[in-house]
Design an enzyme around this catalytic site. Structure first.
Site, PDB file in Angstrom:
ATOM      1  N   LYS A  15     -41.685  17.741 -42.940  1.00  0.00           N
ATOM      2  CA  LYS A  15     -42.986  18.191 -42.120  1.00  0.00           C
ATOM      3  C   LYS A  15     -42.000  17.603 -40.571  1.00  0.00           C
ATOM      4  O   LYS A  15     -41.855  18.703 -39.481  1.00  0.00           O
ATOM      5  CB  LYS A  15     -43.712  17.170 -41.929  1.00  0.00           C
ATOM      6  CG  LYS A  15     -44.705  17.867 -43.163  1.00  0.00           C
ATOM      7  CD  LYS A  15     -46.930  17.017 -42.719  1.00  0.00           C
ATOM      8  CE  LYS A  15     -46.617  15.284 -42.781  1.00  0.00           C
ATOM      9  NZ  LYS A  15     -45.701  14.868 -44.332  1.00  0.00           N
ATOM     10  N   ARG A  90     -54.615  13.467 -41.844  1.00  0.00           N
ATOM     11  CA  ARG A  90     -54.673  12.645 -43.099  1.00  0.00           C
ATOM     12  C   ARG A  90     -55.717  12.552 -43.643  1.00  0.00           C
ATOM     13  O   ARG A  90     -54.853  11.884 -45.066  1.00  0.00           O
ATOM     14  CB  ARG A  90     -53.369  11.696 -43.092  1.00  0.00           C
ATOM     15  CG  ARG A  90     -52.460  11.981 -43.197  1.00  0.00           C
ATOM     16  CD  ARG A  90     -51.469  10.772 -42.507  1.00  0.00           C
ATOM     17  NE  ARG A  90     -50.598  10.400 -43.587  1.00  0.00           N
ATOM     18  CZ  ARG A  90     -49.255  10.277 -42.590  1.00  0.00           C
ATOM     19  NH1 ARG A  90     -49.341  10.934 -41.334  1.00  0.00           N
ATOM     20  NH2 ARG A  90     -47.809  10.225 -42.904  1.00  0.00           N
ATOM     21  N   ARG A 126     -33.511   7.798 -45.836  1.00  0.00           N
ATOM     22  CA  ARG A 126     -33.272   8.623 -44.690  1.00  0.00           C
ATOM     23  C   ARG A 126     -32.700   7.692 -43.793  1.00  0.00           C
ATOM     24  O   ARG A 126     -32.598   6.722 -44.295  1.00  0.00           O
ATOM     25  CB  ARG A 126     -34.383   8.602 -45.402  1.00  0.00           C
ATOM     26  CG  ARG A 126     -35.360   9.844 -44.655  1.00  0.00           C
ATOM     27  CD  ARG A 126     -36.776  10.781 -44.615  1.00  0.00           C
ATOM     28  NE  ARG A 126     -37.703   9.887 -44.332  1.00  0.00           N
ATOM     29  CZ  ARG A 126     -38.773   9.849 -43.711  1.00  0.00           C
ATOM     30  NH1 ARG A 126     -39.197  11.443 -43.784  1.00  0.00           N
ATOM     31  NH2 ARG A 126     -39.788   8.771 -43.438  1.00  0.00           N
ATOM     32  N   ARG A 159     -36.350   3.339 -42.093  1.00  0.00           N
ATOM     33  CA  ARG A 159     -37.610   2.476 -42.501  1.00  0.00           C
ATOM     34  C   ARG A 159     -37.917   1.853 -43.477  1.00  0.00           C
ATOM     35  O   ARG A 159     -37.714   2.012 -44.585  1.00  0.00           O
ATOM     36  CB  ARG A 159     -38.589   4.379 -42.185  1.00  0.00           C
ATOM     37  CG  ARG A 159     -38.646   4.749 -40.516  1.00  0.00           C
ATOM     38  CD  ARG A 159     -39.087   5.954 -40.605  1.00  0.00           C
ATOM     39  NE  ARG A 159     -40.530   5.966 -41.672  1.00  0.00           N
ATOM     40  CZ  ARG A 159     -41.126   7.368 -41.596  1.00  0.00           C
ATOM     41  NH1 ARG A 159     -41.458   8.189 -40.844  1.00  0.00           N
ATOM     42  NH2 ARG A 159     -42.729   6.799 -41.774  1.00  0.00           N
ATOM     43  N   ARG A 170     -47.234   5.244 -50.183  1.00  0.00           N
ATOM     44  CA  ARG A 170     -47.278   6.619 -49.977  1.00  0.00           C
ATOM     45  C   ARG A 170     -47.771   7.679 -50.165  1.00  0.00           C
ATOM     46  O   ARG A 170     -48.811   8.649 -50.505  1.00  0.00           O
ATOM     47  CB  ARG A 170     -46.811   6.559 -48.977  1.00  0.00           C
ATOM     48  CG  ARG A 170     -45.807   5.421 -47.760  1.00  0.00           C
ATOM     49  CD  ARG A 170     -44.931   5.269 -47.122  1.00  0.00           C
ATOM     50  NE  ARG A 170     -44.967   6.797 -46.754  1.00  0.00           N
ATOM     51  CZ  ARG A 170     -43.700   7.160 -45.620  1.00  0.00           C
ATOM     52  NH1 ARG A 170     -42.214   6.250 -46.865  1.00  0.00           N
ATOM     53  NH2 ARG A 170     -43.739   8.376 -45.248  1.00  0.00           N
TER      54      ARG A 170
HETATM   55  P1  AMP Z   1     -45.783   9.087 -41.259  1.00  0.00           P
HETATM   56  O1  AMP Z   1     -44.263   8.866 -40.158  1.00  0.00           O
HETATM   57  O2  AMP Z   1     -46.113  10.761 -40.132  1.00  0.00           O
HETATM   58  O3  AMP Z   1     -44.983   9.359 -42.651  1.00  0.00           O
HETATM   59  O4  AMP Z   1     -46.471   7.978 -40.649  1.00  0.00           O
HETATM   60  C1  AMP Z   1     -46.054   6.735 -40.858  1.00  0.00           C
HETATM   61  C2  AMP Z   1     -47.112   5.487 -40.952  1.00  0.00           C
HETATM   62  O5  AMP Z   1     -48.321   6.149 -39.639  1.00  0.00           O
HETATM   63  C3  AMP Z   1     -48.341   6.288 -42.187  1.00  0.00           C
HETATM   64  O6  AMP Z   1     -47.494   5.849 -43.563  1.00  0.00           O
HETATM   65  C4  AMP Z   1     -49.271   5.918 -41.874  1.00  0.00           C
HETATM   66  O7  AMP Z   1     -49.709   4.589 -42.369  1.00  0.00           O
HETATM   67  C5  AMP Z   1     -49.454   5.811 -40.308  1.00  0.00           C
HETATM   68  N1  AMP Z   1     -50.499   7.255 -39.891  1.00  0.00           N
HETATM   69  C6  AMP Z   1     -50.116   7.957 -39.165  1.00  0.00           C
HETATM   70  N2  AMP Z   1     -50.237   9.155 -39.617  1.00  0.00           N
HETATM   71  C7  AMP Z   1     -51.601   8.808 -39.500  1.00  0.00           C
HETATM   72  C8  AMP Z   1     -52.593   9.542 -39.640  1.00  0.00           C
HETATM   73  N3  AMP Z   1     -53.301  10.629 -39.476  1.00  0.00           N
HETATM   74  N4  AMP Z   1     -53.946   8.522 -40.255  1.00  0.00           N
HETATM   75  C9  AMP Z   1     -53.549   7.434 -40.462  1.00  0.00           C
HETATM   76  N5  AMP Z   1     -52.265   6.605 -40.501  1.00  0.00           N
HETATM   77  C10 AMP Z   1     -51.271   7.346 -40.187  1.00  0.00           C
END
Ligand code: AMP
Length: 216
Positions: A15, A90, A126, A159, A170
């Protein structure tokens, strides 16, 4: 009319990478809630402090915090004509809050699917740039110089939520809380399913065609 593109799919589906390319091709801002949280964390804000424990353990940040942060961001003038959402919504509650805000906008959801084994390999290998958030992969797109971003020369880091244990968490959170969001957009007739296991260029072409179908 405002056009909002939503990128759906599990962590590691591509994404972020595709959103950055699509944003350039469509001249639409790329809004990533994960990046917004990481910015807040880096700046030591109160929101960053609140989000930290959830992010590090692979759980979702509570809806109210995410929705407020996202709505503040998309209220900015660069989002007036539309924007591209990466990592939001999400949960079904987030999707409902977005629907309520977007009445009248054209919405299109692009859903990337990739098998779990490939997702785990992608995420645990990554290396993300501290400077520009560009993502390298130790096997699939290694940087020319170890630890240094090819794009901006920034330093690369792994990360903490890309460790094997947190990645598995996750993925299970995705299955339980985010999968139902697909059905939400499918029922509205605005979901396009795309195979995210193809090469990045093939996935990009398919996504661009699906996105432009939304605009045309
Ligand atoms: P990502 O970079 O999109 O994988 O997001 C990293 C982390 O941020 C996720 O594992 C969640 O802990 C938090 N996060 C990001 N977007 C959301 C969302 N829409 N709702 C809840 N938590 C989020």
């Amino acid at each position: 009319m405002q056009t909002v593109l939503i990128l759906l799919g599990p962590p590691g589906a591509g994404k972020g990478t595709q959103a950055a390319r699509l944003a350039g091709a469509l001249s639409s801002p790329h809004v990533s809630t994960g990046d917004l949280f990481r910015e807040n964390l880096g700046q030591g804000t109160e929101l960053g402090q609140k989000a930290k424990q959830f992010m590090e353990s692979g759980r979702l940040v509570p809806d109210a915090l995410v929705i407020d942060m996202l709505f503040d961001r998309v209220a900015k003038s660069d989002c007036q004509a539309g924007y591209l959402l990466d990592g939001f919504p999400r949960t079904v509650a987030q999707a409902q809050a977005l629907d309520a805000r977007l009445s009248g906008a054209t919405v299109r959801a692009l859903n990337l699917s990739v098998a779990d084994a490939a997702l785990i390999e992608r995420l645990t290998g990554r290396w993300t740039c501290k400077g520009c958030a560009h993502v390298h992969h130790e096997r699939f797109s290694p940087p020319v110089k170890a630890g240094v971003c090819d794009k901006c020369g920034g330093s690369l880091y792994q990360r903490t939520d890309d460790s094997r244990e947190v990645v598995e968490k996750r993925l299970s959170v995705y299955r339980e809380q985010t999968r139902p969001v697909e059905a939400h957009y499918r029922a509205r007739g605005v979901l396009a399913d795309l195979d995210g296991s193809r090469t990045p260029d093939q996935v990009f072409s398919a996504m661009l065609a699906a996105a432009q179908g939304a605009q045309g």
